[in-house]
Design an enzyme around this catalytic site. Structure first.
Site, PDB file in Angstrom:
ATOM      1  N   TYR A  22      -2.256  42.065 -35.602  1.00  0.00           N
ATOM      2  CA  TYR A  22      -0.955  41.672 -35.048  1.00  0.00           C
ATOM      3  C   TYR A  22      -0.645  40.223 -35.464  1.00  0.00           C
ATOM      4  O   TYR A  22      -1.374  39.624 -36.263  1.00  0.00           O
ATOM      5  CB  TYR A  22      -0.947  41.892 -33.526  1.00  0.00           C
ATOM      6  CG  TYR A  22      -1.106  43.369 -33.197  1.00  0.00           C
ATOM      7  CD1 TYR A  22      -0.120  44.285 -33.582  1.00  0.00           C
ATOM      8  CD2 TYR A  22      -2.248  43.862 -32.567  1.00  0.00           C
ATOM      9  CE1 TYR A  22      -0.266  45.646 -33.321  1.00  0.00           C
ATOM     10  CE2 TYR A  22      -2.398  45.219 -32.314  1.00  0.00           C
ATOM     11  CZ  TYR A  22      -1.401  46.106 -32.691  1.00  0.00           C
ATOM     12  OH  TYR A  22      -1.550  47.454 -32.453  1.00  0.00           O
ATOM     13  N   CYS A  74      -2.482  50.094 -24.670  1.00  0.00           N
ATOM     14  CA  CYS A  74      -1.039  50.340 -24.680  1.00  0.00           C
ATOM     15  C   CYS A  74      -0.758  51.734 -24.135  1.00  0.00           C
ATOM     16  O   CYS A  74      -1.438  52.695 -24.497  1.00  0.00           O
ATOM     17  CB  CYS A  74      -0.519  50.279 -26.106  1.00  0.00           C
ATOM     18  SG  CYS A  74      -0.543  48.638 -26.782  1.00  0.00           S
ATOM     19  N   SER A 110     -10.537  47.853 -20.733  1.00  0.00           N
ATOM     20  CA  SER A 110      -9.931  47.291 -21.937  1.00  0.00           C
ATOM     21  C   SER A 110      -8.421  47.458 -21.898  1.00  0.00           C
ATOM     22  O   SER A 110      -7.917  48.460 -21.381  1.00  0.00           O
ATOM     23  CB  SER A 110     -10.495  48.037 -23.151  1.00  0.00           C
ATOM     24  OG  SER A 110     -10.410  47.251 -24.300  1.00  0.00           O
ATOM     25  N   PRO A 111      -7.695  46.513 -22.464  1.00  0.00           N
ATOM     26  CA  PRO A 111      -6.243  46.695 -22.532  1.00  0.00           C
ATOM     27  C   PRO A 111      -5.917  47.898 -23.410  1.00  0.00           C
ATOM     28  O   PRO A 111      -6.473  48.038 -24.497  1.00  0.00           O
ATOM     29  CB  PRO A 111      -5.755  45.397 -23.182  1.00  0.00           C
ATOM     30  CG  PRO A 111      -6.938  44.819 -23.880  1.00  0.00           C
ATOM     31  CD  PRO A 111      -8.137  45.267 -23.106  1.00  0.00           C
ATOM     32  N   ARG A 113     -11.688  53.821 -24.061  1.00  0.00           N
ATOM     33  CA  ARG A 113     -11.569  55.274 -23.910  1.00  0.00           C
ATOM     34  C   ARG A 113     -12.405  55.813 -22.755  1.00  0.00           C
ATOM     35  O   ARG A 113     -12.024  56.781 -22.102  1.00  0.00           O
ATOM     36  CB  ARG A 113     -11.920  55.968 -25.228  1.00  0.00           C
ATOM     37  CG  ARG A 113     -10.849  55.732 -26.294  1.00  0.00           C
ATOM     38  CD  ARG A 113     -11.357  56.030 -27.671  1.00  0.00           C
ATOM     39  NE  ARG A 113     -12.521  55.201 -27.982  1.00  0.00           N
ATOM     40  CZ  ARG A 113     -13.385  55.455 -28.959  1.00  0.00           C
ATOM     41  NH1 ARG A 113     -13.225  56.517 -29.703  1.00  0.00           N
ATOM     42  NH2 ARG A 113     -14.406  54.659 -29.194  1.00  0.00           N
TER      43      ARG A 113
HETATM   44  C1  LIG Z   1      -4.748  54.324 -26.309  1.00  0.00           C
HETATM   45  C2  LIG Z   1      -5.330  53.004 -26.733  1.00  0.00           C
HETATM   46  C3  LIG Z   1      -4.537  51.874 -26.666  1.00  0.00           C
HETATM   47  C4  LIG Z   1      -5.051  50.638 -27.029  1.00  0.00           C
HETATM   48  N1  LIG Z   1      -4.305  49.504 -26.859  1.00  0.00           N
HETATM   49  C5  LIG Z   1      -4.862  48.277 -27.023  1.00  0.00           C
HETATM   50  C6  LIG Z   1      -4.205  47.097 -26.615  1.00  0.00           C
HETATM   51  O1  LIG Z   1      -3.123  47.133 -26.074  1.00  0.00           O
HETATM   52  N2  LIG Z   1      -4.807  45.917 -26.835  1.00  0.00           N
HETATM   53  C7  LIG Z   1      -6.048  45.840 -27.393  1.00  0.00           C
HETATM   54  O2  LIG Z   1      -6.571  44.740 -27.563  1.00  0.00           O
HETATM   55  N3  LIG Z   1      -6.712  46.941 -27.758  1.00  0.00           N
HETATM   56  C8  LIG Z   1      -6.160  48.160 -27.566  1.00  0.00           C
HETATM   57  N4  LIG Z   1      -6.863  49.285 -27.856  1.00  0.00           N
HETATM   58  C9  LIG Z   1      -8.243  49.131 -28.349  1.00  0.00           C
HETATM   59  C10 LIG Z   1      -9.203  49.157 -27.168  1.00  0.00           C
HETATM   60  O3  LIG Z   1      -8.906  48.135 -26.242  1.00  0.00           O
HETATM   61  C11 LIG Z   1     -10.656  49.011 -27.636  1.00  0.00           C
HETATM   62  O4  LIG Z   1     -10.806  47.751 -28.288  1.00  0.00           O
HETATM   63  C12 LIG Z   1     -11.080  50.159 -28.557  1.00  0.00           C
HETATM   64  O5  LIG Z   1     -10.520  51.394 -28.122  1.00  0.00           O
HETATM   65  C13 LIG Z   1     -12.604  50.314 -28.612  1.00  0.00           C
HETATM   66  O6  LIG Z   1     -13.137  50.577 -27.330  1.00  0.00           O
HETATM   67  P1  LIG Z   1     -13.669  52.028 -26.861  1.00  0.00           P
HETATM   68  O7  LIG Z   1     -14.663  52.501 -27.874  1.00  0.00           O
HETATM   69  O8  LIG Z   1     -14.277  51.795 -25.513  1.00  0.00           O
HETATM   70  O9  LIG Z   1     -12.461  52.950 -26.796  1.00  0.00           O
HETATM   71  C14 LIG Z   1      -6.365  50.542 -27.522  1.00  0.00           C
HETATM   72  C15 LIG Z   1      -7.133  51.690 -27.597  1.00  0.00           C
HETATM   73  C16 LIG Z   1      -6.643  52.912 -27.193  1.00  0.00           C
HETATM   74  C17 LIG Z   1      -7.542  54.118 -27.252  1.00  0.00           C
END
Ligand SMILES: Cc1cc2nc3c(=O)[nH]c(=O)nc-3n(C[C@H](O)[C@H](O)[C@H](O)COP(=O)(O)O)c2cc1C
Ligand SMILES: Cc1cc2nc3c(=O)[nH]c(=O)nc-3n(C[C@H](O)[C@H](O)[C@H](O)COP(=O)(O)OP(=O)(O)OC[C@H]3O[C@@H](n4cnc5c(N)ncnc54)[C@H](O)[C@@H]3O)c2cc1C
Length: 752
Positions: free
Chosen positions: A571, A415, A412-413, A713
């Site tokens: 956003y 930041c 996943s993207p 994550r």
């Molecule tokens: C540190 C961090 C940075 C993130 N940055 C972005 C981002 O740049 N673009 C985006 O679409 N989602 C971003 N997210 C959200 C994740 O891509 C994802 O949608 C969300 O964490 C849920 O997935 P997970 O349960 O596997 O962590 C970010 C999440 C984390 C933890």
């Protein structure tokens, strides 16, 4: 102790016999409005686990109960002319009347007073009892009388169902789906003795009305059902027994006790019949309550202990039942679209408690068939021929335009807040590079902004200066050289959530100094104390649209394989979509179509410059988790529009639109949104959120809830997540040449 049970169903009777058994001095009366042999309903289901509790609590009734069991271990799914069978499910059914007979007999033997044909209206007569049991079922008078204390919530579900019996001895727990000119019918059927089966027919209210069943009496219902299922019943009859059409009420109570009065069984809570747990819950309540009273001398303390003990388990089951009942309510979506193997997986894994792995343990042959089917479909879709006989679903290929992914795992993207004026550096190279080497098929680089003012924080990456192209190209070239992974860029503009601090200095908090002006769909700040953005005028919209197109051209120069447009998480583009952040009165605000207009315009501008052979995805928030916000119906509609505009795949996220959102986080918490969008908008989806096991990935894919699984994550925790999942599944994922020595290494479990 003087105990009165209002109601002589399984809960009241079983509790009474346990209490009398524990102390014959208790004076116990069961008051029941029916006659002892009034058969209401047909069979009930028990799982093997419930039976263990019953055996421990009272061996004698357990022995009698089990001697009347019809056991089965298969689930048969009748779907579009096929029968799909999954084995290894341990269930037993028995006649409800036989169960009540056994419990009544055991109560009588032990000295419980049974008063039949007495309907309790006024509870005053039992005021001097030490304990009054509200065991009076789903329409409990006890619950209604003290509603202000129990605080009941009754959720009437939209579908209609009728409880029938049949002489057809179903050999397995059977789900039957049948289409008629009126609509789709679902049957839940199981045998409960040598020759009889329960046959519950369920359908939507619309189908029920179209069939004229809203005006049918019991006999007409029976005649209709016998005609409809004439082929399946093979000459057997259906039987009625107060077989009236009903809606299912999910009952919950804020409290299960008031003074010396306590609710048990259906009076306290119900769980939809599709998970066959009503009688189990009633009996387990009785066991827990009797145990609490035996170990706590004081009634009030015992009732508190009972509720504390039972509530978490009941709520867990009610959550599973909720997902299950929703699946049946929405069966039209799956029935029209899924092929038999996928339909079966979707049905069997509907409550997310049963997974691909559980099913494999129960019935390896069934899962092997599903995996073979999945792999062959994947090969057709990817336009390749088989590399392995049938890998687990997560290791099947997937094609989007000319981009071929070798498996279904996506980084996943995320930041990293580590760029210098938008330029990615060594951190980005190592971060993304190691995840590509880690085995994911697609790595999506973080939210990268199309202008300096479009950044969230001063540390965000950009694609707005020539040096950004070369810096990103370094990352892209490494990924391509060092791994088979493909790499995408997520393009965005932060809108009203811009000009804020780095994650670890305060997410979404305004910068203490050096702020830049913000723009958004409307002049609404994110936090009350955040900077008020300018509502974009047409000139702003044209400028930003062109910045997106310029950034897309630069992404092509850098060599990215795919672009994702970020239209989620509040956003800039998302701020147009959500009614909470868009209060415009021009053609870009108001209706859902108007709110979608600008994001689609940006999409079109990017699609026009992005090479036709390369795919595009869009990330959306399918719900704002807030009153008055975007809901799933609108998200489905928007996803459909995206497809019409040439979007290849939608990443289904939720929330982060407003700070006072109320999300329901948990395992796979966003997957149901993906499931619905994939089904109803007929577009490929990536699901993200709370995915942490390869078993979940295989279950999601095989059941058709998404095409790709995205971990954020999980990939921070373990860049080699895909490699480790391959190892655990015995799948051979080639290592880079530099790492071939790992082949001789065996990790030890539990020591990391
Ligand atoms: C540190 C961090 C940075 C993130 N940055 C972005 C981002 O740049 N673009 C985006 O679409 N989602 C971003 N997210 C959200 C994740 O891509 C994802 O949608 C969300 O964490 C849920 O997935 P997970 O349960 O596997 O962590 C970010 C999440 C984390 C933890
Ligand atoms: C269509 C359908 C299918 C089902 N299938 C299954 C299944 O497969 N497996 C399963 O485990 N469960 C199933 N259930 C649920 C199951 O029937 C109940 O969950 C279970 O019976 C609950 O037990 P109980 O003792 O709490 O309530 P009940 O069994 O409802 O008993 C309550 C008793 O209280 C009596 N009563 C009510 N009001 C009064 C009054 N004012 N005065 C005196 N007596 C009163 C009633 O006559 C009744 O006998 C199904 C339910 C439905 C509707």
């Amino acid at each position: 102790m003087r105990i009165v049970s209002i109601g002589g169903g399984p809960a009241g009777l079983y509790f009474s016999l346990l209490m009398k058994k524990s102390d014959p001095a208790h004076d116990i009366t069961v008051v029941e409005r029916n006659r002892p042999d009034d058969t209401f309903g047909f069979g009930v289901v028990f799982s093997d686990a419930t039976l263990e509790h019953v055996a421990e609590a009272d061996r004698q009734s357990h022995a009698e109960i089990t001697s009347h069991f019809a056991h089965w271990d298969r689930i048969d799914i009748h779907y579009r002319g096929q029968v799909l069978t999954s084995a290894g499910h341990g269930f037993a059914g028995m006649s409800r009347q036989v169960l009540l007979d056994i419990l009544q007999k055991r109560c009588a033997e032990l000295g419980v007073r049974l008063e039949f044909q007495r309907e309790v209206g006024d509870l005053g007569a039992y005021a001097d009892a030490d304990l009054v049991l509200g065991a009076d079922g789903v329409n409990s008078v006890v619950r209604s009388r003290y509603a202000e204390h129990f605080r009941p919530e009754i959720d009437w579900r939209p579908n209609k169902f009728v409880w029938l019996g049949t002489t057809f001895p179903y050999p397995a727990f059977t789900f039957l789906f049948k289409e008629s000119e009126h609509g789709l019918w679902r049957v839940h059927a199981y045998r409960y003795d040598q020759s009889m089966s329960t046959f519950i027919l369920e359908t939507t209210e619309a189908t029920w009305r179209r069939a004229g069943l809203d005006r049918a009496d019991e006999d007409q219902t029976l005649a209709f059902c016998e005609r409809l299922f004439a082929d399946e019943l093979q000459g057997h009859r259906l039987l009625k027994n107060r077989s009236l059409w009903r809606s299912f009420p999910t009952v919950r109570n804020g409290s299960w006790r008031h003074g010396h009065i306590v609710l048990v069984g259906d009076a306290a809570h119900t769980a939809h019949f599709s998970i066959g747990s009503g009688t189990k819950l009633a009996i387990e309540d009785a066991i827990a309550l009797a145990r609490a009273l035996t170990s706590h001398g004081e009634v009030e303390k015992a009732l508190a202990a009972y509720e504390e003990d039972r509530r978490p388990e009941v709520e867990r089951l009610q959550r599973a039942a909720q997902v299950s009942l929703e699946w049946f309510e929405q069966a039209e979506r799956y029935h029209a679209r899924l092929e038999p193997n996928q339909f079966a997986m979707s049905l069997l894994t509907r409550s997310l408690r049963v997974t691909h792995q559980n099913l494999r343990t129960r019935d390896p042959r069934f899962v092997a068939t599903v995996d073979r089917w999945y792999a062959s479909r994947a090969e057709q879709q990817a336009r390749i021929t088989a590399s392995m006989p049938s890998p687990p679903p997560m290791f099947t290929p997937f094609r989007l335009r000319e981009m071929l992914l070798s498996n279904r795992i996506v980084v996943s993207p995320m930041c990293q807040y580590s760029a210098q004026d938008g330029t990615p550096g060594d951190w980005h190279l190592v971060n993304l590079g190691s995840r590509a080497v880690g085995g994911a098929a697609l790595v999506i680089a973080e939210m990268t902004d199309v202008s300096r003012e479009g950044r969230i924080t001063p540390g965000c990456t950009g694609m707005y200066k020539p040096e950004h192209v070369s810096a990103w190209k370094r990352v892209v070239d490494f990924v391509h050289a060092a791994s088979p992974a493909r790499i995408a860029l997520q393009l965005a503009h932060a809108g009203r959530k811009g000009s804020t601090r780095l994650l670890w200095e305060g997410m979404d908090e305004p910068l203490p100094a050096g702020n830049w002006p913000l723009i958004s769909a409307s002049a609404l700040p994110y936090h009350p104390y955040s900077q008020v953005p300018k509502a974009m005028d047409r000139e702003d919209m044209t400028r930003v649209r062109d910045q997106f197109a310029d950034a897309a051209r630069m992404a092509e120069q850098a060599g990215f394989d795919m672009l994702e447009l970020h239209m989620a998480h509040g956003y800039l583009l998302a701020s147009f979509i959500s009614p909470l952040t868009n209060i415009r009165t021009d053609e870009y605000g108001g209706s859902a179509a108007n709110r979608a207009r600008y994001p689609l315009e940006v999409f079109d501008a990017v699609r026009a410059v992005w090479p036709a052979a390369k795919p595009m995805s869009v990330k959306i928030s399918a719900s704002d988790w807030a009153e008055g916000g975007l809901d799933l119906d609108e998200a489905v509609h928007f996803a459909r529009r995206l497809r019409e505009h040439g979007c290849d795949i939608v990443t289904v996220s939720t929330g982060q639109t407003v700070p006072d959102q109320k999300p329901q986080y948990g395992r796979l918490y966003q997957t149901p949104f993906s499931d619905r969008i994939r089904g109803e908008a007929e577009i490929a989806t990536m699901t993200v959120g709370g995915i942490a096991s390869y078993d979940d990935v295989n279950s999601i894919l095989a059941a058709g809830r998404a095409d790709l699984c995205v971990l954020a994550r999980g990939h921070l925790y373990d860049p080699y997540w895909t490699r480790h999942a391959a190892y655990e599944q015995g799948f051979d994922l080639p290592w880079p040449d530099q790492y071939v020595s790992v082949k001789g290494f065996s990790p030890r479990e539990g020591l990391t």
